[in-house]
Design a protein around this motif. Structure first.
Motif, PDB file in Angstrom:
ATOM      1  N   PRO A  26      -6.493   8.083  -6.467  1.00 25.98           N
ATOM      2  CA  PRO A  26      -5.675   8.742  -5.909  1.00 25.98           C
ATOM      3  C   PRO A  26      -4.746   8.358  -4.469  1.00 25.98           C
ATOM      4  CG  PRO A  26      -8.549   9.528  -5.076  1.00 25.98           C
ATOM      5  CD  PRO A  26      -7.842   8.504  -6.533  1.00 25.98           C
ATOM      6  N   GLY A  27      -3.820   8.402  -3.807  1.00 25.51           N
ATOM      7  CA  GLY A  27      -3.654   7.534  -2.778  1.00 25.51           C
ATOM      8  C   GLY A  27      -3.108   6.171  -2.995  1.00 25.51           C
ATOM      9  N   THR A  28      -3.656   6.087  -2.241  1.00 25.65           N
ATOM     10  CA  THR A  28      -3.234   4.497  -2.386  1.00 25.65           C
ATOM     11  C   THR A  28      -4.294   3.424  -3.101  1.00 25.65           C
ATOM     12  OG1 THR A  28      -4.764   4.465  -0.133  1.00 25.65           O
ATOM     13  CG2 THR A  28      -2.253   3.663  -0.550  1.00 25.65           C
ATOM     14  N   GLY A  29      -5.260   4.434  -3.487  1.00 23.98           N
ATOM     15  CA  GLY A  29      -6.745   4.015  -3.587  1.00 23.98           C
ATOM     16  C   GLY A  29      -6.285   3.504  -5.377  1.00 23.98           C
ATOM     17  N   CYS A  30      -4.764   3.825  -6.096  1.00 21.91           N
ATOM     18  CA  CYS A  30      -4.225   3.589  -6.790  1.00 21.91           C
ATOM     19  C   CYS A  30      -3.816   2.194  -6.817  1.00 21.91           C
ATOM     20  CB  CYS A  30      -2.737   4.112  -7.203  1.00 21.91           C
ATOM     21  SG  CYS A  30      -1.183   3.979  -6.521  1.00 21.91           S
ATOM     22  N   ALA A  31      -3.525   1.632  -6.197  1.00 18.69           N
ATOM     23  CA  ALA A  31      -2.914  -0.268  -5.894  1.00 18.69           C
ATOM     24  C   ALA A  31      -3.967  -0.814  -6.858  1.00 18.69           C
ATOM     25  CB  ALA A  31      -3.564  -0.536  -4.324  1.00 18.69           C
ATOM     26  N   PRO A  32      -5.172  -1.122  -6.868  1.00 18.55           N
ATOM     27  CA  PRO A  32      -5.562  -2.281  -7.810  1.00 18.55           C
ATOM     28  C   PRO A  32      -5.132  -2.356  -9.578  1.00 18.55           C
ATOM     29  CG  PRO A  32      -7.466  -0.838  -7.271  1.00 18.55           C
ATOM     30  CD  PRO A  32      -5.913  -0.348  -6.260  1.00 18.55           C
ATOM     31  N   PHE A  33      -5.047  -0.416  -9.791  1.00 22.15           N
ATOM     32  CA  PHE A  33      -5.254   0.175 -11.133  1.00 22.15           C
ATOM     33  C   PHE A  33      -3.461  -0.426 -11.205  1.00 22.15           C
ATOM     34  CE2 PHE A  33      -7.936   2.831  -9.864  1.00 22.15           C
ATOM     35  CZ  PHE A  33      -9.379   2.048  -9.443  1.00 22.15           C
TER      36      PHE A  33
END
Length: 621
Positions: free
Chosen positions: A472-479
């Motif tokens: 969720p949120g900026t947690g999507c960055a690595p993905f």
């Protein structure tokens, strides 16, 4: 002849500097009670000599998801050796103080496992382990203060020689008994023409190599420099957040990285604030200095440090001392009290440094996020020598971000997804140092940013591994990097399915990289049902009842379970301390439902997954 004076050894393992602060405080408080203390980092101490020590205090921090600081890893590996036996430390008495954050699942994990291992090796506790909590209104000191008092009284009971005058008799506070640990040498300018010729990488290495704040031996010279090529706002008008997509290219040399890696950037501080600090402290910005440990004073040189080429004082402050964003520690206020000429200021500073004033200091300092510069402005009569400032001003630390690009899909580039941090405290607007600085940059400025590359807690997955991603949120960055990489791999060979759960507040304003995900969710894309994967979104504020990623995981329980049975790995990333726990609970429910087992069994099943490297979490606060 009587028994000789007892000595205390304090060993610390610190990632950001808090454990070092706590260790130094324990050492100071012991010495004020007449007990000599020596302090060392666990990576500077030979663990094989532990059986010869009498009393050791360990101060260890736990980072993020239960990880130990880098400086502790070798030491811990040594302690885990099977051949040590359960009487190896039978002569040792020890005490453990941990620094952690109860917002995370593995709260103070490192302190707890160290305490248990030392007992297993035959050591005896002086006092029950203390667990400092970042979530407490007064931080870890709320636990440290009473814990130290118990430590002193127990040591005194064990052997009065530790405190010849008793554990409560302290050296009076009329004079500053401590010496600064570093000294500054000033150099004549005419001998320093080479200063102007120095490359900036060498300059950074020089400044940070001299800085007392360096905790990691390899963090002085940057791996390389990056130059920004794109600064794009991802959130739309009406969003409560400002999230940016940054693109960078390598300057001169490039570094190999993998998806899931992190990059640390050294931010630049506001130059007007640096000037204000230098002026407030009556320093000469143009003077050339070297900084060296005081212990070497006897031999008349700076020991090993003499190899450092002198550096301009202003450059040293800019590159090593965080004067604009970090709050000073309690000891800073105590030392300030000895350098004030105003009676009222002195009283207030002494009160702040005392146990009674701890909560008021927290409200004034940490709660308001006062910077060093603001504190010095609030106490105008204080004139602290530069040696003390070098030692006590928090060091300027690189900020870490998950990389959101793939070296396969984005050759010679590095992409970051960054939330620009700002919040209001007591009518003051506070901003995150690094994110605000990055947001202010434009590609036209061509600024070279010093960076270090490293491994985070998300290992790059082989393309044959099915994935369940939760970001969720900026947690999507690595993905974003994971998916971009798989798309390139898919052109030449088969790839395993990927399920991705994304969440944010509102679909219209906060849906980061919407086009990217949706194009991959379409027919034949990396996240398409056809390929065995799927893309699932939770927009928490778009309906009366809040919907989060864990709700979507429960909705897709059958598919999640099937993919796990096919050997899938779980990856969870995000800027929340609570979200990983909620995701874990949703997964436990699915395991219980599908196996008919108990909660304990489900929890063990997921732990086994983690142990096998198939459950990886990266959370940041």
């Amino acid at each position: 002849m009587g028994e000789k004076q007892r000595k205390l050894l304090v060993l610390y393992a610190s990632q950001t500097g808090n454990a070092l602060d706590a260790a130094e405080r324990i050492g100071r408080e012991a010495e004020r009670r007449g007990c000599p203390a020596s302090i060392a980092s666990t990576d500077e101490f030979d663990p094989s000599s532990l059986p010869h020590e009498e009393s050791v205090v360990f101060v260890v921090s736990t980072t993020g998801q239960g990880d130990s600081p880098d400086s502790f890893k070798e030491f811990w590996r040594f302690l885990l050796q099977r051949n040590l036996g359960n009487s190896w430390l039978q002569r040792l008495r020890f005490a453990v103080f941990g620094l952690g954050d109860s917002g995370y699942q593995k709260y103070n994990f490192v302190a707890k496992k160290l305490d248990k291992r030392l007992l297993d090796l035959g050591a005896t506790t002086i006092v029950e382990k203390g667990l400092g909590d970042d979530q407490h209104p007064s931080g870890y000191e709320a636990t440290l203060d009473p814990w130290m008092l118990s430590l002193w009284s127990m040591l005194y009971k064990i052997n009065p020689k530790y405190f010849p005058k008793g554990p409560d008799v302290m050296i009076p506070h009329d004079e500053l008994t401590d010496q600064p640990k570093y000294r500054i040498l000033y150099h004549k300018q005419e001998t320093l023409e080479s200063e102007l010729m120095a490359e900036s990488a060498d300059m950074i290495e020089r400044a940070r190599g001299m800085s007392p704040g360096k905790l990691s031996k390899d963090k002085t010279k940057p791996d390389c420099f990056l130059k920004m090529t794109k600064n794009e706002v991802l959130t739309k008008a009406g969003s409560t957040k400002d999230v940016r997509h940054f693109e960078f290219q390598f300057v001169s040399s490039s570094i190999k990285y993998e998806v899931g890696d992190v990059v640390e950037l050294l931010p630049s501080q506001d130059s007007s604030a640096i000037d204000a600090f230098i002026k407030r402290c009556h320093l000469d910005p143009e003077s050339f200095i070297t900084v060296c440990p005081r212990e070497t004073e006897n031999n008349g040189s700076c020991g090993e440090v003499i190899t450092h080429v002198p550096i301009k004082l202003k450059t040293f402050v800019e590159l090593t001392m965080d004067v604009t964003s970090a709050s000073p520690r309690r000891y800073f206020f105590e030392v300030m009290s000895f350098y004030t000429t105003d009676e009222r200021e002195k009283e207030r500073l002494q009160y702040f440094a005392s146990a009674e004033g701890r909560d008021d200091l927290y409200n004034y300092n940490q709660k308001e996020r006062k910077s060093v510069l603001e504190v010095l402005v609030d106490f105008p009569s204080v004139q602290m020598p530069f040696e003390w400032l070098v030692q006590l001003v928090p060091s300027l630390k690189p900020r870490a971000f998950s990389i959101s690009s793939s070296p396969l899909a984005h050759p010679a580039q590095v992409h970051l997804t960054v939330s620009v941090v700002s919040w209001t405290r007591y009518k003051r607007t506070l901003k995150g140092l690094c994110s605000t600085w990055l947001a202010s940059l434009t590609p036209e400025q061509e600024i070279n940013i010093p960076v270090w590359f490293g491994k985070g807690s998300l290992p790059a997955p082989p393309q044959s591994l099915p994935l369940i991603l939760v970001g969720p949120g900026t947690g999507c960055a690595p993905f974003r990097g994971f998916i971009a990489e798989r798309a390139v791999q898919a052109e030449t060979s088969p790839i395993a399915p990927v399920m991705f759960f994304f969440g944010c507040r509102n679909k219209d304003t906060d849906f980061l990289y919407r086009d990217f995900w949706e194009s991959h969710a379409r027919e034949g894309g990396m996240l398409s049902e056809v390929k065995g994967g799927g893309f699932y979104t939770a927009f928490s504020r778009d309906q009366p009842k809040k919907v989060y990623v864990q709700h979507k995981i429960r909705e897709m329980r059958k598919k999640v379970w099937d993919l796990l049975c096919d050997g899938a790995a779980l990856y969870v990333a995000g800027s929340s301390t609570k979200m990983p726990c909620d995701v874990m609970s949703a997964l436990e429910e699915i395991v219980m439902e599908e196996t008919g087992g108990s909660k304990e069994m489900a929890s063990r099943w997921l732990k086994a997954l983690e142990k096998a490297g198939r459950y990886n979490v990266e959370a940041w606060s």
